[in-house]
Design a protein around this motif. Sequence first.
Motif, PDB file in Angstrom:
ATOM      1  N   GLY A 338       0.811  -1.219   0.000  1.00  0.00           N
ATOM      2  CA  GLY A 338       0.000   0.000   0.000  1.00  0.00           C
ATOM      3  C   GLY A 338       0.836   1.256   0.000  1.00  0.00           C
ATOM      4  O   GLY A 338       0.384   2.307  -0.470  1.00  0.00           O
ATOM      5  N   TYR A 339       2.058   1.180   0.523  1.00  0.00           N
ATOM      6  CA  TYR A 339       2.961   2.335   0.466  1.00  0.00           C
ATOM      7  C   TYR A 339       3.419   2.587  -0.972  1.00  0.00           C
ATOM      8  O   TYR A 339       3.529   3.742  -1.405  1.00  0.00           O
ATOM      9  N   THR A 340       3.685   1.522  -1.713  1.00  0.00           N
ATOM     10  CA  THR A 340       4.059   1.673  -3.120  1.00  0.00           C
ATOM     11  C   THR A 340       2.916   2.288  -3.914  1.00  0.00           C
ATOM     12  O   THR A 340       3.140   3.155  -4.775  1.00  0.00           O
ATOM     13  N   ASP A 341       1.682   1.852  -3.639  1.00  0.00           N
ATOM     14  CA  ASP A 341       0.512   2.428  -4.307  1.00  0.00           C
ATOM     15  C   ASP A 341       0.465   3.939  -4.105  1.00  0.00           C
ATOM     16  O   ASP A 341       0.210   4.702  -5.042  1.00  0.00           O
ATOM     17  N   VAL A 342       0.701   4.365  -2.887  1.00  0.00           N
ATOM     18  CA  VAL A 342       0.614   5.795  -2.579  1.00  0.00           C
ATOM     19  C   VAL A 342       1.784   6.552  -3.193  1.00  0.00           C
ATOM     20  O   VAL A 342       1.658   7.738  -3.530  1.00  0.00           O
ATOM     21  N   GLY A 343       2.915   5.874  -3.400  1.00  0.00           N
ATOM     22  CA  GLY A 343       4.021   6.523  -4.094  1.00  0.00           C
ATOM     23  C   GLY A 343       3.640   6.937  -5.501  1.00  0.00           C
ATOM     24  O   GLY A 343       4.015   8.029  -5.969  1.00  0.00           O
ATOM     25  N   VAL A 344       2.879   6.107  -6.201  1.00  0.00           N
ATOM     26  CA  VAL A 344       2.389   6.458  -7.542  1.00  0.00           C
ATOM     27  C   VAL A 344       1.476   7.678  -7.466  1.00  0.00           C
ATOM     28  O   VAL A 344       1.553   8.594  -8.301  1.00  0.00           O
ATOM     29  N   ILE A 345       0.618   7.705  -6.459  1.00  0.00           N
ATOM     30  CA  ILE A 345      -0.289   8.840  -6.281  1.00  0.00           C
ATOM     31  C   ILE A 345       0.494  10.094  -5.947  1.00  0.00           C
ATOM     32  O   ILE A 345       0.194  11.185  -6.448  1.00  0.00           O
ATOM     33  N   ALA A 346       1.519   9.958  -5.101  1.00  0.00           N
ATOM     34  CA  ALA A 346       2.324  11.120  -4.721  1.00  0.00           C
ATOM     35  C   ALA A 346       2.993  11.755  -5.934  1.00  0.00           C
ATOM     36  O   ALA A 346       3.077  12.988  -6.048  1.00  0.00           O
ATOM     37  N   ALA A 348       1.869  11.727  -9.050  1.00  0.00           N
ATOM     38  CA  ALA A 348       0.830  12.436  -9.798  1.00  0.00           C
ATOM     39  C   ALA A 348       0.427  13.730  -9.099  1.00  0.00           C
ATOM     40  O   ALA A 348       0.218  14.761  -9.748  1.00  0.00           O
ATOM     41  N   VAL A 349       0.323  13.682  -7.779  1.00  0.00           N
ATOM     42  CA  VAL A 349      -0.076  14.875  -7.028  1.00  0.00           C
ATOM     43  C   VAL A 349       0.995  15.960  -7.131  1.00  0.00           C
ATOM     44  O   VAL A 349       0.686  17.142  -7.301  1.00  0.00           O
ATOM     45  N   ALA A 350       2.255  15.555  -7.060  1.00  0.00           N
ATOM     46  CA  ALA A 350       3.334  16.540  -7.208  1.00  0.00           C
ATOM     47  C   ALA A 350       3.258  17.225  -8.569  1.00  0.00           C
ATOM     48  O   ALA A 350       3.412  18.460  -8.674  1.00  0.00           O
ATOM     49  N   ASP A 351       3.003  16.456  -9.608  1.00  0.00           N
ATOM     50  CA  ASP A 351       2.888  17.046 -10.944  1.00  0.00           C
ATOM     51  C   ASP A 351       1.630  17.887 -11.083  1.00  0.00           C
ATOM     52  O   ASP A 351       1.627  18.908 -11.781  1.00  0.00           O
ATOM     53  N   LEU A 352       0.564  17.475 -10.414  1.00  0.00           N
ATOM     54  CA  LEU A 352      -0.695  18.211 -10.505  1.00  0.00           C
ATOM     55  C   LEU A 352      -0.574  19.611  -9.916  1.00  0.00           C
ATOM     56  O   LEU A 352      -1.301  20.525 -10.323  1.00  0.00           O
ATOM     57  N   LEU A 368       1.365  16.525   0.458  1.00  0.00           N
ATOM     58  CA  LEU A 368       2.576  15.755   0.170  1.00  0.00           C
ATOM     59  C   LEU A 368       3.554  15.806   1.335  1.00  0.00           C
ATOM     60  O   LEU A 368       4.268  14.834   1.606  1.00  0.00           O
ATOM     61  N   LYS A 369       3.585  16.924   2.046  1.00  0.00           N
ATOM     62  CA  LYS A 369       4.452  17.008   3.212  1.00  0.00           C
ATOM     63  C   LYS A 369       3.862  16.259   4.407  1.00  0.00           C
ATOM     64  O   LYS A 369       4.588  15.794   5.282  1.00  0.00           O
ATOM     65  N   PHE A 370       2.540  16.165   4.443  1.00  0.00           N
ATOM     66  CA  PHE A 370       1.874  15.445   5.529  1.00  0.00           C
ATOM     67  C   PHE A 370       2.086  13.934   5.422  1.00  0.00           C
ATOM     68  O   PHE A 370       2.299  13.252   6.420  1.00  0.00           O
ATOM     69  N   LEU A 371       2.035  13.421   4.188  1.00  0.00           N
ATOM     70  CA  LEU A 371       2.217  11.987   3.977  1.00  0.00           C
ATOM     71  C   LEU A 371       3.655  11.580   4.296  1.00  0.00           C
ATOM     72  O   LEU A 371       4.581  12.376   4.144  1.00  0.00           O
ATOM     73  N   PRO A 372       3.871  10.350   4.743  1.00  0.00           N
ATOM     74  CA  PRO A 372       5.251   9.863   4.888  1.00  0.00           C
ATOM     75  C   PRO A 372       5.974   9.956   3.548  1.00  0.00           C
ATOM     76  O   PRO A 372       5.358   9.918   2.482  1.00  0.00           O
ATOM     77  N   PHE A 379       8.968   6.377  -8.961  1.00  0.00           N
ATOM     78  CA  PHE A 379       8.444   7.440  -9.818  1.00  0.00           C
ATOM     79  C   PHE A 379       8.855   7.168 -11.267  1.00  0.00           C
ATOM     80  O   PHE A 379       9.948   6.700 -11.537  1.00  0.00           O
ATOM     81  N   VAL A 380       7.958   7.483 -12.189  1.00  0.00           N
ATOM     82  CA  VAL A 380       8.257   7.302 -13.608  1.00  0.00           C
ATOM     83  C   VAL A 380       9.183   8.401 -14.107  1.00  0.00           C
ATOM     84  O   VAL A 380      10.132   8.154 -14.849  1.00  0.00           O
ATOM     85  N   SER A 381       8.912   9.629 -13.719  1.00  0.00           N
ATOM     86  CA  SER A 381       9.577  10.789 -14.316  1.00  0.00           C
ATOM     87  C   SER A 381      10.647  11.377 -13.405  1.00  0.00           C
ATOM     88  O   SER A 381      10.383  11.664 -12.235  1.00  0.00           O
ATOM     89  N   PRO A 382      11.858  11.590 -13.932  1.00  0.00           N
ATOM     90  CA  PRO A 382      12.869  12.302 -13.158  1.00  0.00           C
ATOM     91  C   PRO A 382      12.399  13.705 -12.737  1.00  0.00           C
ATOM     92  O   PRO A 382      12.679  14.143 -11.623  1.00  0.00           O
ATOM     93  N   GLY A 383      11.650  14.368 -13.611  1.00  0.00           N
ATOM     94  CA  GLY A 383      11.143  15.682 -13.264  1.00  0.00           C
ATOM     95  C   GLY A 383      10.203  15.640 -12.075  1.00  0.00           C
ATOM     96  O   GLY A 383      10.166  16.566 -11.254  1.00  0.00           O
ATOM     97  N   SER A 384       9.443  14.564 -11.953  1.00  0.00           N
ATOM     98  CA  SER A 384       8.540  14.416 -10.813  1.00  0.00           C
ATOM     99  C   SER A 384       9.325  14.254  -9.519  1.00  0.00           C
ATOM    100  O   SER A 384       8.925  14.781  -8.469  1.00  0.00           O
ATOM    101  N   ILE A 385      10.427  13.517  -9.586  1.00  0.00           N
ATOM    102  CA  ILE A 385      11.266  13.353  -8.400  1.00  0.00           C
ATOM    103  C   ILE A 385      11.791  14.706  -7.943  1.00  0.00           C
ATOM    104  O   ILE A 385      11.750  15.041  -6.745  1.00  0.00           O
ATOM    105  N   ALA A 386      12.275  15.494  -8.888  1.00  0.00           N
ATOM    106  CA  ALA A 386      12.802  16.818  -8.546  1.00  0.00           C
ATOM    107  C   ALA A 386      11.703  17.706  -7.964  1.00  0.00           C
ATOM    108  O   ALA A 386      11.915  18.417  -6.966  1.00  0.00           O
ATOM    109  N   ARG A 387      10.544  17.675  -8.564  1.00  0.00           N
ATOM    110  CA  ARG A 387       9.421  18.498  -8.083  1.00  0.00           C
ATOM    111  C   ARG A 387       8.986  18.056  -6.691  1.00  0.00           C
ATOM    112  O   ARG A 387       8.758  18.877  -5.808  1.00  0.00           O
ATOM    113  N   TYR A 388       8.883  16.760  -6.504  1.00  0.00           N
ATOM    114  CA  TYR A 388       8.468  16.221  -5.211  1.00  0.00           C
ATOM    115  C   TYR A 388       9.489  16.575  -4.131  1.00  0.00           C
ATOM    116  O   TYR A 388       9.123  17.001  -3.013  1.00  0.00           O
TER     117      TYR A 388
END
Length: 841
Positions: A338-346, A348-352, A368-372, A379-388
Amino acid sequence: MPHMSRRQVLSLLPAAGLLAAATPTPASARAAAAVDHPRVLANTVAMLAGTTEVNARPELAGKLASILATARQRLAAMDQAGDGELFAGLRLGTDDVQLRQAFQYLYEIALATRTPGSALEGDEAARRRAADGLVWLHERYFGDQSAGYYGNWHNWEIAIPTHVSRTLALLGDQVPEGLTATYLATMDAYLRNGKNGDVDLDSRFHTGANLADITANRILQGALTGDDARVGKAISDQATVFATIDPYDLQHGVTDGYYRDGSFIQHHRVAYTGSYGRALLSRVVQTLKMLEGVGGGASADLPAVVYRWVADGFAPLIFEGWMMEIVKGRAVVRPATGYTDVGVIAEAVADLTEHVDAAGALALKKYLKFLPAADQAAFVSPGSIARYAAIRADSSVPAADLNPAERSVAFNAMDRTVHRRPGYAFALARSSDRISKYEYMSGENLMPWFQGDGAYYLYLSGEDQREVFGVDYYTTVSPYRLAGVTAPVEERRTVPESYGGRLWYENPGHPLNFTSSSESQNTYVYFPVSGNSFSGGATLGAYGVSGMIQTDDAAYTAKQAGILPEDFVVYRNARATKSWFLLDDEIVVLAADVSGQGGRDAVTTVDSRIAAPGDAVTVTGESWTGRDWRPGDSAPPRWLRYANGTRGTAIGYAFLSRQPVSAGLETVTRSRRVVRTANPDTSVTKNVFTASITHPAKGGLTSLAYALVPNADGARLRAYTRGPLTVLANDRHVQAIRHEGLGIVAANVFTGGPRHVERLLVDGPASVIVRSDSRRSGGRTTVAVSDPTMKRDRVTVMLLGESLRLDGADEGVTAKRVPGGTLVQVTTHHAYGRTFTANLR
């Protein structure tokens, strides 16, 4: 942040998307719909591979190393390939999964050659090998339509085209002349659940997350060939997934998608936010990134709809970074957590955050700061990692949940309930004639039979949920003893055991035409519905009541009617009428009219929990006579307490009815393959706690009442002897409780006719909560009403002996003084289980 109908969504589409949807497209329309195709391709490559600036950030080191290591592993597998192989170990020609993997491996090689900072960046030899691999696979295993399309349709129409389209985009000028056009023609031909090689919005396969995947691929394919019409049509088709599903005005007959109450359904009747819903969220946000600055893209208003998905659809289902089990369909038994599932959501939320308005962006960043911290390696995108990473490091953004601290959510459109309090969350899975009892498919979720029969999950703060739930819960806990379930005493066989190892029932000669993806397979094997219409409940502020009538599934009913073949395996269910009352310190559970049917005993499981073998677990309790209770004691307990001293967690069980309870601990060792054929043969050992109540076939124990008390100690459990809970009714007609401290009376009325509930007269079926407090707001009484059958036009509730006036109400609610009390009338026509409230003084 609006809920949007299909008409509203289409009104927000730019002219390009609408014009390109028409075929054939005149030259003038093509000019008006011009799309910057090179920009789409550049955006896609940047999304997948990153940029020089982004990849230079230290947070990207792990991702870049992973991309490079994977590509080198794939190149080594090419070097070691034997005859008939492109990659060593992948046997092609009869296994669609291994063919999909071959295309995935080529994508992973191509990705490394376009990733700035990778040692393989610009490596012409690696790029040629990837391109040659595409040619080789097409010539031998993909181009021949008569030889292809075995196995799962999803691989041919979605998974393989995703890898192919992205690989072509990454390879760019390295693609041999004509190969892109060849692949597009072949992929169009494999779109057999579509229409004329394109999306068919009337197809039962082209819905929800599947539709988002197909259309995103076609946008990219259109950019590769400079085809404005293809891109515009795909954008227009994808836009339909943003429309809120109206069950009373279905478009193209589609029930898949997001509903007004935050529910998400895929496969027509499966609660699926945590798997397909997650995939849909990810893919539409990726599309927004692909179309940035392109022209002909989706409207800027659509991200607001996606924000609503996150706030009302996902956030309630995420507890301390864990996606709840109740919305994952067959994916509940996959090793990913379930943590991996939320990583995918995180991701998308960072990009959103880049696409919604300022207020929405700030709320998402706080969340995003509230979640662990998420596992950014997924993450699929390097840009998402940087944004997150930037959001997590921004000290000016405080951490804040999107959920209120106290929240009760009735996802009635998908038969799910979530109740949240500081310290715990409770998640309940129901079923009905609208929503399936479970999902089994493709050898996944092999023993799912009771997952929609009131199975519940109590999550405690501070736990590593991997140690309590996830795949190991289903592996080591008996499928007949899932927490909350009432099951008949019998042994069932899995689908492969029933049909000689086949993963589905095969009988194409039968009038119902049973093949792997047929509608009959869906209806009777993969995700059968129940026979009851009463499944739902009401909420009043942060409190709730939910109910369900447990019946047989569609397959058993059809077999008794002579509809199914003789060798089709079905099972008769136990029967029960159940209610759950969702309060502050406790969840009250009532069951009535319980029967194992057919001379069988039935067992209701109060709770099942797992722990590591070395954890210090204790089970204590007290009998109704006041003496200590221990496992094996035959005296009915007044309360029990399960505690894990190693993890510092505990749950109490306060019994409101007297009956023997079987409770104890057992060490269980099983392979994860018992729940999913594709799982690694990993042996799992857990200490399993089970507390259950037996309903003898010949006996009088047909009802029971208890409260789950999260984080309780013994003193708190002893206090239940003095209240504050009172069971007012518990039979097949009415189940109701009163909580003195909260001033709440809550009831489910399951049958028609006026039914008395203390000082209420309820015209059922209905779910009702009444909260009264003479000290609060000038003596206000609040009434909340829902129709859990979703079939009624009007529900009435009479407050006996109360002369009250209306002081605000939802639309469709009236109240008037009548002889003997106050009559509240609620128009529930086409409300689909929605709660209506009235304030009275």
